[in-house]
Scaffold this active site. Structure first.
Site, short mmCIF file in Angstrom:
data_model
loop_
_atom_site.label_atom_id
_atom_site.label_comp_id
_atom_site.label_asym_id
_atom_site.label_seq_id
_atom_site.Cartn_x
_atom_site.Cartn_y
_atom_site.Cartn_z
N GLU A 1 -44.94 -15.00 32.26
CA GLU A 1 -43.74 -14.35 31.75
C GLU A 1 -42.60 -15.35 31.87
OE1 GLU A 1 -40.28 -11.82 33.30
OE2 GLU A 1 -42.11 -10.66 33.61
N CYS B 1 -34.20 -12.54 33.38
CA CYS B 1 -35.01 -12.98 32.24
C CYS B 1 -34.82 -12.06 31.05
CB CYS B 1 -36.48 -13.05 32.64
SG CYS B 1 -37.15 -11.49 33.26
#
Length: 686
Positions: free
Chosen positions: A256, A295
């Site tokens: 990720e 993020c």
């Protein structure tokens, strides 16, 4: 200065070598030394397999769920000690709430999911048997089993608790131990939580280990049942994913990566509409929450050219009201970046954007800081920074360069097609948002851009009060995204558990599939007993125990009476002429009458261990039941799920899943389904 120890092979140890320092984000003071050089990291893998792996894989899904629920309660009771340490990272109480209590909530969530949906077994029968032959004695079924490996989790600095627990929850639920490698910049927070977990005594030894520092040559010692998950920069992730040993052993790797997420203001929204204020609020919140170190943060703000001036002024006004400083002060709404190294990196990325088509609207330089408290000289503060890119189609840097802090860029579009193209120029994102009040706008944008996003939020006045916002991953939803975002998946409910398990297609007879899955399947042998199964307690019921009922002939009076009682006067049941013209050719019984009549045939009416009907699953009507047809039912105990007793006042019980097959006089099935009943247990848990 305190040494930040690792937890390896059941002991807290510190390495021998040149340490790295962790500094206080507010004062710049050196707090901890971190070093993992010389630690027996390779031995930690075998220790995890030999101890934690064996213990976890021997536990049933229900036992793992109870373990995680108890652990979540323990961590919640000790959360304040984590908040005290987390302030060192520059985050506010609200920021740390998402990290600490949000992470703990993930444990609760997975424990609840498993408690409701997974078997009280170590093997997970994933689907229904798949017939492979005409006679029904050769079939297949997919099952999931625990892998005898270790999950190595390499986490980012921005969420030292949640980032660990979001991976641990599905890993432990899968029966796999984990080794955690937190980012050094915030490793003290992760270590504090790991200490609480270890000291609780609630998890098996070897189920969790911690490496504070580098992982050395650990990759060289991984084997094919192991798994690696990584959260961080795309550059580092690509380097790790292409490690020769991972490729040679086909070791599962989930990545990720940070992405340039966007938020689009629909061209239907004007400043007078409530959606306009929602848009401004959401963008500002994502810029300042965690000082933009997420993020999922909004980096690209895509706005209709006609509304650009209004959006710009509203954002600048709101950002100007953000109070920056020491997060220990209650009035402070945005703290510091994690360290001065991160601050300098953000400044470098902002400078690059300013030289590649962007201009500053506010912030953009440390000299623009306005602090309520804390040290601008020694702390890692960076001001909220709003940039403007007038031509985002020409200047591509804005779609490829991420300043990982409180930085976002405004960019205009002329029509929705341009907005869609700008959204896609991000090259794949974890999350995107669209603020609109128009369903047609939502349909056009989402249908065109969904493939390049892991998650998409449509925000309008109706969702505003309950929306969790652009940047909040939820345990039941997939967290991950395509392209630049890494192409991986985390969370996602029970599907995340499957990432850490082995799926195998088992082929054999129904009897063998039932024996392997410890769950009766149609076509397998049944057990018949003179005692009605509803007269038995949970412990006394056997898988495959079955009852073949008496028969009942369906009459016209049954259909008429059921229609009058239920109010269902559908022509196929009640209109002789209309039914004659239907695909049935004549009147047929209501499907729900068949289900009700079946219950009347198999239910034992007397008081007994069955507490209640818990639900029905997979109902299918196979053939019509006509006037004069005779039905009969076979009821079979398919599986049992023991439910934990929550208190001494709670009656101990379990859930029994019964297979129900309703046949007509030709032995042809007319209805197939499962019913669930709550059945009393003889023995409680207290």
């Amino acid at each position: 200065m305190q040494q930040l120890t690792s937890y390896i092979s059941g002991r807290w140890i510190y390495g021998e070598g040149r340490p790295r320092l962790i500094h206080h984000a507010i004062s710049g003071e050196a707090l901890y030394q971190v070093c993992s050089d010389g630690l027996p990291l390779a031995e930690s893998l075998e220790y995890a397999r030999r101890n934690g792996g064996k213990a976890l894989s021997a536990m049933t899904f229900q036992q793992r769920a109870q373990m995680m629920k108890a652990l979540a309660k323990h961590l919640l009771a000790h959360k304040e000690s984590l908040y005290e340490i987390a302030y060192q990272t520059g985050a506010t109480r609200a920021d740390n709430w998402v990290d600490i209590e949000g992470g703990i909530a993930t444990l609760f969530s997975y424990a609840g999911l498993a408690g409701r949906e997974l078997p009280d077994d170590t093997l997970w029968a994933e689907d229904e048997p798949i017939p492979l032959s005409k006679q029904g004695q050769f079939a297949a079924r997919h099952v999931l089993t625990s892998r005898p490996g270790v999950a190595l989790h390499i986490n980012a600095f921005n969420f030292p608790c949640w980032g660990m627990l979001e991976k641990l929850a599905p890993t432990w639920m899968a029966g796999m131990p984990a080794i955690i490698k937190p980012a050094t910049a915030t490793a003290q927070v992760t270590q504090a939580m790991v200490k609480l977990i270890v000291e609780s005594g609630l998890i098996p030894e070897g189920a969790l280990q911690l490496i504070c520092g580098g992982i050395g040559d650990l990759f060289e010692h991984l084997d094919y049942p192991d798994a690696v998950t990584f959260t961080g920069s795309a550059q580092t992730g690509v380097k790790l994913r292409s490690h020769p040993h991972l490729l040679a052993k086909s070791i599962a790797f989930t990545m990720e990566a940070d992405s340039l997420n966007c938020c689009i203001l629909g061209n239907d929204v004007t400043p007078e509409m409530p959606e306009f204020a929602l848009f401004i609020k959401e963008v500002c919140r994502e810029m300042t929450s965690k000082a933009g170190q997420k993020c999922t943060a909004i980096r690209r703000v895509i706005v209709p050219a006609a509304q650009m001036e209004a959006v710009q002024q509203a954002l600048l006004k709101r950002l100007a009201s953000v109070v920056m400083g020491d997060p220990c002060q209650s009035e402070v709404k945005m703290g510091a970046l994690v360290d001065c190294e991160q601050r300098d990196d953000v400044q470098a990325k902002v400078d690059f954007l300013l030289h590649n088509g962007c201009k500053p609207l506010c912030g953009a330089d440390i000299s623009a800081l306005k602090l309520n408290s804390g040290s601008a000289e020694h702390g890692a503060f960076y001001p909220p920074t709003l940039l403007y890119c007038a031509d985002p189609f020409t200047h591509q840097a804005v779609h490829a360069t991420e300043a990982f802090g409180p930085v976002a860029t405004l960019m205009p579009y002329q029509d929705l097609d341009q907005a869609i193209e700008l959204a896609k120029l991000g090259g794949g994102s974890l999350v995107g948002s669209l603020v609109t009040a128009d369903g047609d706008v939502a349909a056009q944008v989402i249908r065109a851009t969904a493939y390049s996003h892991g998650r998409m939020l449509i925000l309008n006045e109706a969702t505003a009060a309950e929306s969790t916002g652009h940047g909040s991953p939820l345990p039941m939803l997939v967290h991950g995204g395509p392209g630049r975002a890494g192409g991986g998946e985390e969370l996602g409910g029970l599907r995340a558990v499957k990432h850490y398990m082995q799926r195998t297609a088992i082929q054999g007879s129904p009897q063998m599939l039932a024996a392997i899955g410890r769950e009766w399947v149609r076509g397998a042998q049944v057990i018949e007993d003179p005692v009605h199964p509803f007269r038995k307690h949970f412990e006394d019921l056997s898988i495959g125990e079955s009852l073949l009922t008496a028969r009942r002939t369906v009459t016209e009076a049954d259909i008429v009476n059921f229609g009058c009682l239920s109010g269902d006067h559908f022509y196929a049941h009640m209109d002789k002429i209309g039914a004659a013209q239907s695909l049935f050719g004549e009147r047929v019984a209501h499907g729900y009458f068949v289900v009700s009549a079946a219950a009347g045939l198999f239910v034992d009416p007397a008081v007994g261990p069955v507490i209640a009907n818990y639900g029905m699953e997979g109902l299918r009507f196979i053939e019509p039941v006509k006037i004069g047809d005779t039905i009969q039912v076979r009821l079979t105990c398919r599986k049992k799920i023991k439910k934990a007793q929550k208190s001494t006042d709670d009656k101990p019980h379990g859930v029994v899943v019964w297979d129900v097959q309703v046949f007509n006089q030709h032995d042809a099935p007319v209805a197939l389904y499962n019913i669930l009943t709550l059945v009393e247990r003889k023995q409680g848990d207290f």
